[in-house]
Enzyme design. Structure first.
Site: not given
Ligand code: MG
Length: 315
Positions: A23, A216, A248, A257
């Site tokens: 991610d 987040h 982001c 994150n």
């Molecule tokens: Mg994430």
């Protein structure tokens, strides 16, 4: 308050799911060389995290940053007690995961149709239909399956999402056979009150040990939300990323994150048992930062190394 648990899950060790290699890196502009990815995953394996999302088997043209996941999975050192998972979008991805000896896959849907259309070119319903054959195939091979349920509080296109809508998708994921659900606070603007409204609704229907929270930090609320989920609801699994890696996609320059090191510190300071060394996570965050070309997005990475570690307290 603890709405589902019949025992206090807060006494259990917290499971940290480290998502930076997947991610995190998929939201970074640069391609990190395969050998460096392998080194970093190996380093993360020795920090105490329970799980590392080590790659993705989506189309290499869609996510070129992770086009080498096959190679990465076959080369990493697999430490007993650490789970190495991969994002799998479809049956082709499952084949690749199988060939790379992946034992746990993650699939992605959301509460919001606009979000899934934008991200995976399918409605929520279509995504769940797509899941069915993949989950059946994974289960046949004895793999564990995680279901990501994004936009669990806010959607960047549709705004605030109703908790009952999230509950509906979660129940469909459980019906399909997922072992756990990761609730994604994708936009990063939820407050603890929003997290309470969500968990009050969904935790009537799921064991807290099958839930993970993926927050987040765009608006600086992530740590407050993690502490609310752990302290008030007994959630013991959190997805996070060393150094807040991942940026982001909705607010350039803002954090995406939540940073693993900050989550570990905050939970330990609150009395949680977290078997993760936050100083080692900070080391990994600095290594990532040299590879992606920007500083870590975390508080702990700015503190002198000798003052990073938080001694664990008893609950
Ligand atoms: Mg994430």
């Amino acid at each position: 308050m603890l709405s589902f648990a019949t025992h206090d899950t807060r006494r259990l060790p917290v499971r940290i799911i480290e998502v930076s290699p997947r991610d995190g890196l998929q939201h970074e502009a640069v391609f990190v060389p395969t050998a460096r990815k392998i080194d970093l995953i190996n380093a993360l394996s020795h920090t105490g995290v329970a799980e590392i999302e080590a790659g993705s088997f989506v189309s290499p043209t869609a996510i070129p940053q992770l086009a080498d996941s096959d190679e990465v999975f076959l080369a990493i050192e697999r430490i007993p007690g650490v789970t190495y998972s991969a994002l799998v979008p479809n049956e082709r991805g499952l084949e690749r995961a199988r060939a790379a000896a992946v034992r746990k896959i993650a699939m992605f849907t959301a509460a919001s149709n606009s979000f899934t259309r934008h991200n995976i070119k399918a409605t929520v319903h279509e995504s769940l239909v797509r899941f069915k054959a993949v989950i059946q195939g994974a289960k046949r091979d004895g793999m564990l399956v995680r279901g990501y349920l994004s936009t669990a509080v806010w959607c960047p296109y549709e705004g605030r999402m109703a908790p009952l809508l999230v509950l509906d998708v979660m129940l469909r994921l459980l019906d399909l056979g997922v072992d756990e659900v990761s609730l994604g606070e994708t936009v990063g603007r939820a407050s603890p009150a929003d997290i309470r409204a969500l968990l009050d609704t969904v935790m009537t229907r799921i064991d807290p040990l099958r839930l993970s929270l993926h927050v987040h930090d765009t608006y600086g609320m992530a740590i407050a939300n993690v502490l609310t989920a752990w302290g008030d609801y007994g959630i013991t699994a959190f997805d996070c990323s060393a150094g807040g890696l991942g940026g982001c996609p909705y607010a350039p320059g803002a954090s995406g994150n939540v940073a693993t090191e900050d989550v570990v510190f905050a939970l330990k300071a609150s009395g949680a048992s977290v078997p993760v060394d936050e100083a080692l996570i900070v080391d990994c965050a600095h290594q990532f930062s040299t590879l992606v070309g920007h500083a870590p997005h975390s508080r702990l990475s700015q503190i002198p190394p000798a003052r990073i570690r938080q001694p664990a307290l008893k609950v």
